[in-house]
Design an enzyme around this catalytic site. Structure first.
Site, short mmCIF file in Angstrom:
data_model
loop_
_atom_site.label_atom_id
_atom_site.label_comp_id
_atom_site.label_asym_id
_atom_site.label_seq_id
_atom_site.Cartn_x
_atom_site.Cartn_y
_atom_site.Cartn_z
N THR A 5 14.11 -60.94 -19.48
CA THR A 5 15.25 -61.80 -20.50
C THR A 5 15.41 -63.24 -19.80
O THR A 5 15.62 -64.06 -20.49
CB THR A 5 16.22 -60.91 -20.88
N HIS A 46 2.75 -49.66 -19.72
CA HIS A 46 2.53 -49.90 -21.28
C HIS A 46 1.65 -50.82 -21.61
O HIS A 46 1.67 -51.34 -22.91
CB HIS A 46 3.93 -50.15 -22.01
P1 OAD Z 1 15.50 -51.96 -23.28
O1 OAD Z 1 15.47 -53.20 -24.28
O2 OAD Z 1 15.39 -50.47 -23.75
O3 OAD Z 1 16.25 -52.03 -22.22
C1 OAD Z 1 16.55 -53.13 -21.28
C2 OAD Z 1 17.56 -53.09 -20.57
O4 OAD Z 1 17.63 -54.12 -19.56
C3 OAD Z 1 19.04 -52.80 -21.09
O5 OAD Z 1 19.72 -51.77 -20.36
C4 OAD Z 1 19.47 -54.14 -20.97
O6 OAD Z 1 21.11 -53.97 -20.60
C5 OAD Z 1 19.29 -54.62 -19.45
N1 OAD Z 1 19.07 -56.04 -19.21
C6 OAD Z 1 18.74 -57.19 -20.16
N2 OAD Z 1 18.60 -58.24 -19.60
C7 OAD Z 1 18.86 -57.92 -18.12
C8 OAD Z 1 19.02 -58.71 -17.08
N3 OAD Z 1 18.65 -60.10 -16.96
N4 OAD Z 1 19.33 -57.96 -15.96
C9 OAD Z 1 19.40 -56.69 -15.82
N5 OAD Z 1 19.40 -55.97 -17.00
C10 OAD Z 1 19.05 -56.60 -18.13
O7 OAD Z 1 13.87 -52.23 -22.63
P2 OAD Z 1 12.94 -51.12 -21.77
O8 OAD Z 1 13.75 -50.14 -21.13
O9 OAD Z 1 12.08 -51.82 -21.06
O10 OAD Z 1 7.68 -50.01 -25.00
O11 OAD Z 1 12.25 -50.38 -22.79
C11 OAD Z 1 11.23 -49.46 -22.82
C12 OAD Z 1 10.06 -49.60 -23.88
O12 OAD Z 1 10.68 -49.59 -24.96
C13 OAD Z 1 9.37 -50.83 -23.59
O13 OAD Z 1 8.28 -50.92 -22.67
C14 OAD Z 1 8.75 -50.93 -25.13
C15 OAD Z 1 9.87 -50.42 -25.80
O14 OAD Z 1 9.73 -49.88 -27.10
C16 OAD Z 1 6.74 -50.07 -25.92
O15 OAD Z 1 6.54 -50.74 -26.59
C17 OAD Z 1 5.80 -48.93 -25.90
#
Ligand code: OAD
Ligand code: ZN
Length: 244
Positions: free
Chosen positions: A28, A123
């Site tokens: 992000t 992924h």
């Molecule tokens: P999420 O969008 O579910 O979670 C992102 C997390 O990062 C949240 O807890 C935010 O609070 C946090 N966050 C955002 N910006 C941040 C920053 N600069 N520093 C620290 N934390 C931050 O994303 P993922 O957990 O990656 O899969 O999601 C997992 C999977 O869901 C993805 O790989 C994708 C999606 O569906 C597929 O498409 C198969």
């Protein structure tokens, strides 16, 4: 438990067996929206729920809707992005012999662009696009430049983007290596992930140590976390590793 940054820095300074496990929050700070934050991709309004769009069944049934979504919401921000300070710090830690592997749920390739070499992309990757019918591989370039739905130039089959879609298994070799690195790590840094998408999130449970560090904007529910630093992963990593 939220802790002081100096304590975590000391742990990182002292270890040469660190493994990193990250998610969309890692990118992000490069301008790529995550999925589940308030301004994340899944919180916007579409004709279909985004988690349904990004599934293999939906892709096969409605490739046009899928492709519009993928190009606008996923590929366009990725193509405009540059690695951030967090990606760069991790690459430096690997070069210094401290970090053994970057394991990521992201498909954007920003870790490799920052210089990380041992990257496991659970992924998939935006680079590995392939024809569903004949298996021919297609570069990101071929894929991104085409308008609308992308078909194979050899057999007219539908091209599957490099991302693993909901309903598809993860690569077994990458899963195996991930389990190995995590189970052998002294320090595990988890950053920028909500830790709710399986099977990726459960891989963290292979960690056997007592130095599991979470760098995240929000707390996540995982009982194994030993140290939580609330904040932006890139900013925190810059403060945590200063030996360059
Ligand atoms: P999420 O969008 O579910 O979670 C992102 C997390 O990062 C949240 O807890 C935010 O609070 C946090 N966050 C955002 N910006 C941040 C920053 N600069 N520093 C620290 N934390 C931050 O994303 P993922 O957990 O990656 O899969 O999601 C997992 C999977 O869901 C993805 O790989 C994708 C999606 O569906 C597929 O498409 C198969
Ligand atoms: Zn083909």
């Amino acid at each position: 438990m939220q802790v002081k940054i100096a304590k975590v820095k000391q742990i990182i300074d002292q270890s040469n067996n660190i493994v990193f496990f990250g998610g969309a929050g890692m990118s992000t700070e490069s301008g790529i929206p995550d999925f589940r934050s308030a301004d994340g991709i899944y919180k916007q309004k579409y004709n279909y729920p985004p988690e349904q769009i990004l599934s293999i069944n939906f892709f096969k049934r409605h490739p046009d809707v899928f492709y519009d979504f993928l190009k606008e919401k996923v590929l366009t921000p990725i193509l405009a992005a540059q690695p951030n300070q967090g990606h760069i710090k991790l690459a430096q830690m690997e070069k210094a012999g401290k970090l053994k592997a970057v394991i990521t749920q992201n498909i954007d390739g920003l870790h490799q662009r920052a210089g990380s070499e041992n990257v496991l992309q659970l992924h998939g990757s935006i680079k590995n696009n392939y024809c569903l019918k004949c298996g021919k591989n297609f570069s990101l370039d071929y894929f991104a430049k085409k308008e609308g739905t992308v078909y194979c130039d050899r057999c007219d089959g539908l091209i599957h983007p490099g991302a693993v879609l909901f309903g598809e298994p993860l690569d077994s070799m990458i899963m195996r290596k991930t389990k190995e690195y995590i189970s052998q790590a002294e320090v595990l840094i988890v950053a920028g992930t909500s830790m709710i998408v399986q099977p990726a999130a459960a891989l963290v449970n292979y960690y056997q140590g007592d130095k599991l560090i979470l760098l995240n904007l929000t707390q996540v529910s995982n009982r194994r976390i030993n140290y939580f630093l609330k904040g932006k992963a890139g900013e925190l990593l810059s403060q945590l590793y200063t030996d360059t």
